[in-house]
Design an enzyme around this catalytic site. Structure first.
Site, short mmCIF file in Angstrom:
data_model
loop_
_atom_site.label_atom_id
_atom_site.label_comp_id
_atom_site.label_asym_id
_atom_site.label_seq_id
_atom_site.Cartn_x
_atom_site.Cartn_y
_atom_site.Cartn_z
N GLU A 55 0.82 -1.21 0.00
CA GLU A 55 0.00 0.00 0.00
C GLU A 55 0.86 1.26 0.00
O GLU A 55 0.55 2.23 -0.71
CB GLU A 55 -0.93 0.02 1.23
CG GLU A 55 -1.90 -1.13 1.29
CD GLU A 55 -1.40 -2.31 2.12
OE1 GLU A 55 -2.25 -2.96 2.76
OE2 GLU A 55 -0.18 -2.59 2.14
N CYS A 86 -0.64 1.06 7.21
CA CYS A 86 -1.21 1.30 5.89
C CYS A 86 -2.59 1.95 5.99
O CYS A 86 -2.93 2.80 5.17
CB CYS A 86 -1.25 0.00 5.10
SG CYS A 86 0.43 -0.60 4.72
#
Length: 150
Positions: A55, A86
């Protein structure tokens, strides 16, 4: 926007991570127009960096492509439920929609362990889990089974 199409692109990146000996997680970020503007895969071992999650890598490429840290209106497709780091990056980059595949019962921060998007941070994306869950979980299971055999 076809969730499965973009999740397949994320799975292709997870396969590249698998082949590189990384935990197989892949991620794409899609603009409001439907263009893929960010791609990432786990690279923690390669970069020797705790923050090189799929991510984060995808957010960095999307920000470079757009020339802005704000990814409002964009959607993220990731093969595994995001961890706290994330999830925080998703909040801070103002991503509008998150679609993930497999749940992460150990560090998932979109509902499995905690849901950081329910906290009062001032931004919260729409969240859709379980898209292509069997395929996303399958590559992870294969990776860890292979690792145990070593």
């Amino acid at each position: 926007m076809n969730n499965e199409y973009y999740m397949k692109r994320a799975l292709e990146l997870a396969e590249k991570a698998f082949d590189a000996g990384e935990v197989p997680v892949g991620c794409v970020i899609v603009s409001p127009d439907g263009d893929i503007i960010g791609c990432g895969r786990n690279m923690r071992e390669e970069k020797k960096s705790a923050v090189s999650h799929a991510e984060i890598e995808a957010i960095e490429t999307a920000c470079r492509k757009t020339g802005d840290w704000r990814l409002s209106g964009c959607s993220m497709f990731v093969t595994l439920e995001p961890c706290p780091m994330c999830a925080g990056a998703i909040i801070n980059s103002r991503i509008s929609k998150l679609v993930y595949g497999a749940k992460d019962e150990i560090s998932g921060s979109c509902g499995s362990v905690i849901n950081l998007f329910m906290e009062n941070y001032g931004h919260s994306p729409q969240v859709f889990g379980g898209v292509m869950e069997r395929e996303c979980a399958g590559i992870l299971q294969e990776f860890f089974e292979k690792l145990r055999l070593k």
